[in-house]
Design an enzyme around this catalytic site. Structure first.
Site, PDB file in Angstrom:
ATOM      1  N   SER A   1      44.468  75.843  33.255  1.00 44.74           N
ATOM      2  CA  SER A   1      43.307  76.719  33.137  1.00 44.74           C
ATOM      3  C   SER A   1      42.095  76.189  33.888  1.00 44.74           C
ATOM      4  O   SER A   1      42.122  76.069  35.106  1.00 44.74           O
ATOM      5  CB  SER A   1      42.997  76.940  31.647  1.00 44.74           C
ATOM      6  OG  SER A   1      42.079  77.978  31.453  1.00 44.74           O
TER       7      SER A   1
ATOM      8  N   ASP B   1      41.920  73.731  48.014  1.00 49.77           N
ATOM      9  CA  ASP B   1      41.780  74.831  48.965  1.00 49.77           C
ATOM     10  C   ASP B   1      40.656  74.607  49.959  1.00 49.77           C
ATOM     11  O   ASP B   1      40.677  75.157  51.063  1.00 49.77           O
ATOM     12  CB  ASP B   1      41.540  76.150  48.219  1.00 49.77           C
ATOM     13  CG  ASP B   1      42.821  76.723  47.649  1.00 49.77           C
ATOM     14  OD1 ASP B   1      43.811  75.962  47.549  1.00 49.77           O
ATOM     15  OD2 ASP B   1      42.845  77.914  47.290  1.00 49.77           O
TER      16      ASP B   1
ATOM     17  N   LYS C   1      48.143  78.422  34.493  1.00 54.33           N
ATOM     18  CA  LYS C   1      47.411  79.422  33.708  1.00 54.33           C
ATOM     19  C   LYS C   1      46.233  79.916  34.534  1.00 54.33           C
ATOM     20  O   LYS C   1      45.261  79.199  34.726  1.00 54.33           O
ATOM     21  CB  LYS C   1      46.920  78.847  32.380  1.00 54.33           C
ATOM     22  CG  LYS C   1      46.120  79.863  31.551  1.00 54.33           C
ATOM     23  CD  LYS C   1      45.588  79.247  30.269  1.00 54.33           C
ATOM     24  CE  LYS C   1      44.816  80.266  29.436  1.00 54.33           C
ATOM     25  NZ  LYS C   1      43.564  80.730  30.095  1.00 54.33           N
TER      26      LYS C   1
END
Length: 563
Positions: free
Chosen positions: A326, A337, A351
């Site tokens: 999460s 990224d 999640k």
């Protein structure tokens, strides 16, 4: 406890806690429950399936929904009045709510009123209490640590004290459990409490009267320098104060010379998105996308890094595993990224759903999934769920297929692919794959070690040992000093082995003991450190045996690596 088994147990906790069981008190046989439960059901159904105003509530569709709710009530009344055995009507209602939510996704959950406060404590980062850590040993409540500055410490309680009564109620020898301790010691800030205490070595009972205080629950569970330039910061969850705690930890470590940092997000099951975003912002330069969310009823919302951040130019390695979930995946995904960090460990939980807490009329809470979050490259890392998928079995499949032992390149064969600004391929649809895979470290494992790890031997032995020899440890003023100077001797290890045999019925296996000797000594030292200092001391003691941290140090010490 070995990492292999710890990871399994922690994963079970995360998955079960996200589908919190209800607390079902017995009914009294009357129909008064209908008066109280109907507004809850109506509100829950309205929130789940409609975003409508009062002006639409008399529509044909709304009337049909009201009829469906009435049908549920009627069926439960019939069951209560005619079923062969007595039934708990409220429990039936709660099971119908939970069954409805389960059809939506694994993380939407209803929390009954009596469980709301406890479920929010970890997120809020504090609770009303006395400020002790404890164990229940030989059916007696034993104080293991007294938190500095907390009401219990100010009143004079010490480690090793036995609490035999709370507010005049005897609690020794009654089969007390952890929930029973919490029920008695926790309470509203400023409320009075009386503890009856026996000090080690004395049979006299002393009364302590004081007021409960606001007790912090820290989410930064360790911040240490491990080389002259590399620090490590362990975050266990994202509470309302995690970003503040993290900022403070960075400030302190920079004073000690930190120029590179290891961010440990292993076993971090998530928490508040906004504090996770703030932690990610510490590493990213202004204007970099951190995360965006989007849902059918929620417009796309993007969050970008600000100009604030102590770690913007600091090389960073992020540690993850299958219990990284999460909000912690938001941080690791944002840094991966943006080509900002090297991610080390094993594939994360997966999640990528965002829950919004909604308070219902009776004070209970619905945490409803309202959107998905996406990493900066546009990938959703939510693993599959729905009909035909055993969501909770995912971790065991990873364990059985060997993914925890070696890199599985087939996991994302059919997964959507994305590209980072520097050309690295990343994948969506099932957790975040680390840049550098590190298998579970099973070195030193044995049948004997496993039996010891799953017993209370460490806990009970260390408490009893300190009870007799606490004065020997007074020279250690800090956990760092203790870690540097104290070593578990062969004699102490043998004393522990004998204790485990006599009190835990774990017979010594000499071949296993010799093979697992270093692990046994490290675990003993970590347990002693936990009772002498904060829980974070356990983390410090285990660093030399932590393979992921060692790999992270190797990566950060490579001069050509840009992070």
């Amino acid at each position: 406890m070995s990492e292999e088994y710890t990871e399994i147990k922690i994963e079970q906790y995360i998955q079960k806690s996200s589908r919190r069981p209800s607390n079902n008190p017995g009914g009294d046989g009357s129909n008064k429950w209908v008066i109280y439960i109907m507004p809850l059901i109506l509100a829950g159904v309205a929130i789940l399936f409609y975003n409508i105003g009062a002006s639409k509530f008399k529509s044909k569709e709304a009337r049909e929904r009201e009829e469906q709710v009435s049908r549920i009530t009627e069926i439960i009344q019939i069951v209560e009045e005619n079923y062969v055995d007595s039934v708990d009507a409220e429990a039936l209602y709660l099971s119908s709510i939970n069954g409805m939510l389960k059809k939506l996704d694994p993380h939407s959950v209803y929390i009954p009123l009596e469980d709301v406060e406890a479920s929010n404590e970890q997120l809020q980062g504090h609770f009303g209490g006395v400020g002790i850590r404890f164990i229940i040993l030989r059916d007696t409540l034993m104080v293991t640590n007294v938190i500095d500055g907390a009401p219990a410490a100010n009143a004079g309680l010490k480690s090793g004290d036995r609490i035999v009564a709370v507010d005049g109620e005897d609690i020794a020898g009654i089969g007390l459990d952890i929930e029973g301790v919490h029920d008695r010691l926790k309470g509203e800030y400023g409320s009075p409490i009386r503890l009856s205490v026996m000090r080690s070595g004395s049979n006299k009972v002393k009364e302590y009267d004081f007021l409960r205080g606001d007790i912090p629950l820290y989410s930064v569970d360790g911040a240490y320098m491990i080389t002259d330039e590399i620090g490590v910061i362990k975050i266990t969850s994202f509470s309302g104060y995690t970003d503040t705690e993290f900022d403070k930890a960075v400030t302190e470590l920079k004073k000690k010379g930190m120029k590179k940092v290891i961010l440990d997000l292993r076993y971090n099951g998530g928490g508040y998105m906004h504090t996770a975003i703030n932690v990610a912002d510490e590493f990213l330069k202004q204007g970099k996308l951190i995360v965006y969310t989007e849902g059918v009823h929620v417009e796309k919302q993007e969050t970008f890094a600000t100009s604030f951040g102590q770690c913007e130019n600091m090389p960073v390695a992020v540690l993850v595993n299958s219990s990284t979930a999460s909000a912690s995946e938001i941080v690791s995904g944002a840094l991966q990224d943006n080509d900002r960090a090297v991610i080390i460990g094993r594939r994360t939980f997966g999640k990528g759903l965002v829950q919004r807490p909604m308070e219902l009329p009776d004070g209970s809470e619905l945490r409803l999934t309202i959107s998905r979050y996406y990493t900066p490259t546009g990938r959703s890392i939510q693993k599959p769920y729905g009909d035909g998928i055993d969501y909770e079995a995912d971790f065991y499949e990873r364990y059985e297929n060997g993914e925890l032992q070696e890199m599985d390149s087939t996991i994302f064969e059919n997964a959507p692919k994305f590209t980072t600004p520097k050309g690295k391929t990343v994948y969506g649809g099932g957790g975040i794959m680390p840049d550098i895979f590190v298998p579970i470290d099973t070195s030193g494992g044995s049948y004997y070690l496993t039996n010891i790890n799953y017993s209370d031997a460490y806990r009970n032995f260390c408490f009893d040992y300190l009870d007799k020899h606490r004065s020997k440890f007074e020279k250690y003023k800090t956990d760092v000093q203790f870690n540097d100077q104290f070593q578990v001797s062969d004699e102490l290890l043998e004393e522990f082995i004998d204790y485990a045999s006599k009190h835990e019925d774990i017979a010594p296996i000499r071949k296993d003991i010799e093979y697992s000797k270093a692990r046994l000594k490290s675990n003993l030292k970590a347990e002693l450190a936990t009772y002498l200092f904060e829980f974070s001391a356990r983390y410090l003691v285990n660093i030399p045996f932590d393979r992921e941290i060692q790999v992270a140090v190797e990566q950060l010490e490579e001069p050509e690596r840009e992070l």
